[in-house]
Scaffold this active site. Sequence first.
Site, PDB file in Angstrom:
ATOM      1  N   ARG A  10       5.289  -0.130   1.004  1.00  0.00           N
ATOM      2  CA  ARG A  10       4.384  -1.078   1.631  1.00  0.00           C
ATOM      3  C   ARG A  10       3.371  -0.305   2.458  1.00  0.00           C
ATOM      4  O   ARG A  10       3.707   0.695   3.091  1.00  0.00           O
ATOM      5  CB  ARG A  10       5.141  -2.056   2.531  1.00  0.00           C
ATOM      6  CG  ARG A  10       5.846  -3.180   1.793  1.00  0.00           C
ATOM      7  CD  ARG A  10       4.840  -4.213   1.300  1.00  0.00           C
ATOM      8  NE  ARG A  10       5.499  -5.340   0.647  1.00  0.00           N
ATOM      9  CZ  ARG A  10       5.691  -5.434  -0.672  1.00  0.00           C
ATOM     10  NH1 ARG A  10       5.281  -4.446  -1.461  1.00  0.00           N
ATOM     11  NH2 ARG A  10       6.274  -6.495  -1.184  1.00  0.00           N
ATOM     12  N   GLU A  20      -4.602  -4.349   2.164  1.00  0.00           N
ATOM     13  CA  GLU A  20      -5.043  -4.505   0.780  1.00  0.00           C
ATOM     14  C   GLU A  20      -5.463  -5.959   0.491  1.00  0.00           C
ATOM     15  O   GLU A  20      -4.896  -6.891   1.071  1.00  0.00           O
ATOM     16  CB  GLU A  20      -3.942  -4.047  -0.187  1.00  0.00           C
ATOM     17  CG  GLU A  20      -2.618  -4.756  -0.064  1.00  0.00           C
ATOM     18  CD  GLU A  20      -1.542  -4.129  -0.953  1.00  0.00           C
ATOM     19  OE1 GLU A  20      -0.941  -4.875  -1.733  1.00  0.00           O
ATOM     20  OE2 GLU A  20      -1.313  -2.895  -0.870  1.00  0.00           O
ATOM     21  N   HIS A  24      -2.297  -1.187  -6.159  1.00  0.00           N
ATOM     22  CA  HIS A  24      -0.982  -1.835  -6.106  1.00  0.00           C
ATOM     23  C   HIS A  24      -0.529  -2.253  -7.508  1.00  0.00           C
ATOM     24  O   HIS A  24      -0.292  -3.431  -7.784  1.00  0.00           O
ATOM     25  CB  HIS A  24      -1.011  -3.048  -5.166  1.00  0.00           C
ATOM     26  CG  HIS A  24       0.373  -3.435  -4.682  1.00  0.00           C
ATOM     27  ND1 HIS A  24       0.580  -4.112  -3.502  1.00  0.00           N
ATOM     28  CD2 HIS A  24       1.612  -3.239  -5.219  1.00  0.00           C
ATOM     29  CE1 HIS A  24       1.889  -4.336  -3.340  1.00  0.00           C
ATOM     30  NE2 HIS A  24       2.529  -3.809  -4.361  1.00  0.00           N
TER      31      HIS A  24
END
Length: 312
Positions: free
Chosen positions: A231, A260, A278
Site C-alpha cells: 500500500r 493514487e 497499481h
Amino acid sequence: MSKPEILVITEIPQPMIDTLQQHFVVHQYWQPGAETVVRERGHLIRGALTRAAKGISTALIAQLPALEVISGFGVGVDATDLDTCRSRGIRVSNTPDVLNECVADTGLALMLAVTRKICAADRFARAGEWEHAAFPGAWKMSGKRCGIVGMGNIGHDVAERAAAFRMPIHYFSPREARNSQWQRHDSLVGLANAVDFLVLTLPGGAKTHHIINREVLDALGPEGILVNIARGSVVDTEALIAVLQEGKLRGAGLDVFEQEPHIPPALRDLQNVVLLPHIASNTAETRQAMADLTINNLVSYFTDGRLLTPVV
C-alpha cells in the site's frame, strides 16, 4: 421472493454487473443520480460491493441503515472503517490468495526492472540513441540479499521466487516464515541494514502508516532498492523522494502510491524509479478469479448466511 438490493460503490466491469443482476437488484453508485438512489432506496440496500483499495466511506455506511455485508474486490481492507462495521454487525469480505502469484510476480518484475534499468533501456532503444552510444551498465540481481517486510502469503511467494535467483532471504514480520532457513529480524532498521532489496508486502492501515520512514531508508543505504507492492500509505513518500534525490538510495520500484492515481511530479522526474499504475494483480486470470470470489461472497451470504472469505 424479491432479490436483495445492493450498492456497487466503485466502477466495475460490465460482465460483473451482468452477473450480479442475476442475483440482486443492483444500484451503481458511480452513475449519475447516485445520491437520489441512496436517499430513496438506502433503507432497502442490504449489501455493498467495492474495490478494496477504495473501500466505502463511514458517511455512506451511515446512510445505509439496512446494510448487512460489504464485499471487497481486492485484499486490503484499510479503506473501510472496520470498527464501524463491527459495531453495526456488518460483515466484510475480501479476495485473498487468488492474487498472490501475480502480485509476487510483479514484485520480482520491479526488482529486475530497477536493477537492469529495463525501462530506461527501452526508452533508450526507442529513441534511436543506441545508434550513437552504448547503453550504460546496470547491476546484477542474482545473489543479492532480499529483505521482505510482511511474511504473509504474498511475502512467501516473493521469497520463493527470489530464492530461485540465489538470493538470501531476510524478513521482518509478526509471524515466523514457513522456511526456517530464512533469517528473521526484530526491527525494520536491522532488516534494512542487512539487505540490498527491501520488498514491501505488508497490509496498510493506521498501524503501518509511514512505517518505512527516513530512518529505514537511510539504513537501506545508497546501494539499496525499495520495492512496494503493498500500500502506498506504508511509505513516507516525502522521505523516499528526498533520499532518491540525494543519491542515498539506488532506486525504487513502485506499484502503489499514497494519493493514487496521483503520483508526485518529483517521483515521475526520477529516472531510477520504475512506476506502475497499481497493476500487480491486473491479469485476466487473476481479475476473473477476484471477480468470481467477490460476487460469490455476496451470493453465499444472502443464500447461506456465510461469507467464503470473511474479514469481519
